[in-house]
Design a protein around this motif. Structure first.
Motif, PDB file in Angstrom:
ATOM      1  N   UNK A  78     -43.396   2.732 -19.466  1.00 12.96           N
ATOM      2  CA  UNK A  78     -44.127   1.550 -18.999  1.00 12.96           C
ATOM      3  C   UNK A  78     -44.718   0.779 -20.172  1.00 12.96           C
ATOM      4  N   UNK A  79     -45.234   1.474 -21.169  1.00 13.15           N
ATOM      5  CA  UNK A  79     -45.781   0.808 -22.350  1.00 13.15           C
ATOM      6  C   UNK A  79     -44.724  -0.008 -23.077  1.00 13.15           C
ATOM      7  N   UNK A  80     -43.537   0.576 -23.231  1.00 13.22           N
ATOM      8  CA  UNK A  80     -42.444  -0.132 -23.904  1.00 13.22           C
ATOM      9  C   UNK A  80     -42.007  -1.341 -23.085  1.00 13.22           C
ATOM     10  N   UNK A  81     -41.870  -1.155 -21.774  1.00 15.25           N
ATOM     11  CA  UNK A  81     -41.431  -2.249 -20.914  1.00 15.25           C
ATOM     12  C   UNK A  81     -42.439  -3.402 -20.904  1.00 15.25           C
ATOM     13  N   UNK A  82     -43.719  -3.066 -20.883  1.00 14.98           N
ATOM     14  CA  UNK A  82     -44.745  -4.105 -20.929  1.00 14.98           C
ATOM     15  C   UNK A  82     -44.687  -4.875 -22.243  1.00 14.98           C
ATOM     16  N   UNK A  83     -44.411  -4.162 -23.347  1.00 14.04           N
ATOM     17  CA  UNK A  83     -44.311  -4.817 -24.654  1.00 14.04           C
ATOM     18  C   UNK A  83     -43.171  -5.830 -24.727  1.00 14.04           C
ATOM     19  N   UNK A  84     -42.073  -5.565 -24.016  1.00 15.18           N
ATOM     20  CA  UNK A  84     -40.930  -6.490 -24.089  1.00 15.18           C
ATOM     21  C   UNK A  84     -40.960  -7.530 -22.969  1.00 15.18           C
ATOM     22  N   UNK A  85     -42.030  -7.531 -22.163  1.00 12.62           N
ATOM     23  CA  UNK A  85     -42.208  -8.586 -21.176  1.00 12.62           C
ATOM     24  C   UNK A  85     -41.845  -8.246 -19.750  1.00 12.62           C
ATOM     25  N   UNK A  86     -41.568  -6.974 -19.477  1.00 20.10           N
ATOM     26  CA  UNK A  86     -41.279  -6.547 -18.109  1.00 20.10           C
ATOM     27  C   UNK A  86     -42.620  -6.236 -17.452  1.00 20.10           C
TER      28      UNK A  86
ATOM     29  N   UNK B 179     -43.014  -9.760 -11.642  1.00 18.22           N
ATOM     30  CA  UNK B 179     -41.881 -10.553 -12.132  1.00 18.22           C
ATOM     31  C   UNK B 179     -40.655 -10.296 -11.268  1.00 18.22           C
ATOM     32  N   UNK B 180     -39.769 -11.281 -11.191  1.00 17.99           N
ATOM     33  CA  UNK B 180     -38.516 -11.114 -10.449  1.00 17.99           C
ATOM     34  C   UNK B 180     -37.465 -10.536 -11.380  1.00 17.99           C
ATOM     35  N   UNK B 181     -36.839  -9.443 -10.962  1.00 20.62           N
ATOM     36  CA  UNK B 181     -35.776  -8.794 -11.725  1.00 20.62           C
ATOM     37  C   UNK B 181     -34.466  -8.995 -10.983  1.00 20.62           C
ATOM     38  N   UNK B 182     -33.432  -9.439 -11.712  1.00 25.41           N
ATOM     39  CA  UNK B 182     -32.096  -9.592 -11.136  1.00 25.41           C
ATOM     40  C   UNK B 182     -31.108  -8.853 -12.019  1.00 25.41           C
TER      41      UNK B 182
ATOM     42  N   UNK C  98     -31.959  -9.958 -15.762  1.00 25.35           N
ATOM     43  CA  UNK C  98     -32.704 -11.192 -16.004  1.00 25.35           C
ATOM     44  C   UNK C  98     -34.068 -11.002 -15.360  1.00 25.35           C
ATOM     45  N   UNK C  99     -35.103 -11.107 -16.165  1.00 21.67           N
ATOM     46  CA  UNK C  99     -36.461 -10.967 -15.685  1.00 21.67           C
ATOM     47  C   UNK C  99     -37.146 -12.309 -15.891  1.00 21.67           C
TER      48      UNK C  99
ATOM     49  N   UNK D 134     -35.910 -14.491 -18.799  1.00 21.78           N
ATOM     50  CA  UNK D 134     -35.460 -13.767 -19.986  1.00 21.78           C
ATOM     51  C   UNK D 134     -34.355 -12.784 -19.634  1.00 21.78           C
ATOM     52  N   UNK D 135     -33.354 -12.685 -20.495  1.00 23.97           N
ATOM     53  CA  UNK D 135     -32.264 -11.726 -20.315  1.00 23.97           C
ATOM     54  C   UNK D 135     -32.490 -10.544 -21.249  1.00 23.97           C
ATOM     55  N   UNK D 136     -32.341  -9.345 -20.697  1.00 23.05           N
ATOM     56  CA  UNK D 136     -32.557  -8.115 -21.461  1.00 23.05           C
ATOM     57  C   UNK D 136     -31.459  -7.110 -21.148  1.00 23.05           C
ATOM     58  N   UNK D 137     -31.289  -6.141 -22.029  1.00 16.59           N
ATOM     59  CA  UNK D 137     -30.426  -4.998 -21.762  1.00 16.59           C
ATOM     60  C   UNK D 137     -31.343  -3.778 -21.663  1.00 16.59           C
ATOM     61  N   UNK D 138     -31.269  -3.075 -20.541  1.00 19.04           N
ATOM     62  CA  UNK D 138     -32.107  -1.901 -20.320  1.00 19.04           C
ATOM     63  C   UNK D 138     -31.236  -0.680 -20.055  1.00 19.04           C
TER      64      UNK D 138
END
Length: 77
Positions: free
Chosen positions: A29-37, A41-44, A58-59, A62-66
């Motif tokens: 959760x700490x890492x995800x919060x740092x990158x803007x998750x 927020x809407x996640x697709x 896409x959050x 923003x586009x991310x790879x998780x």
């Protein structure tokens, strides 16, 4: 009125979306919060990588790879 059912984002397929409710793993959760998750927020889910080890999402705008383990700790409503 019944409460909405929560589902881990790792169970979503390409094209599905939802609102992030909470995280189940405090370390990730700490890492995800740092990158803007962030919750709310809407996640697709856009698509998976060729070997399925990570997902492109896409959050909000923003586009991310998780990785799968990161998606598994994101609860979607």
């Amino acid at each position: 009125m019944p409460f909405p059912r929560l589902t881990a984002a790792v169970h979503f397929t390409a094209g599905m979306s939802g609102i992030i409710d909470r995280f189940t793993n405090e370390d990730l959760a700490g890492k995800l919060l740092d990158i803007g998750v962030r919750p709310g927020s809407r996640l697709r889910i856009v698509r998976s990588s060729p070997f399925g080890s990570c997902w492109y999402v896409k959050i909000d705008r923003h586009c991310l790879a998780l990785r799968k383990q990161e998606l598994a700790c994101i609860m979607i409503k």
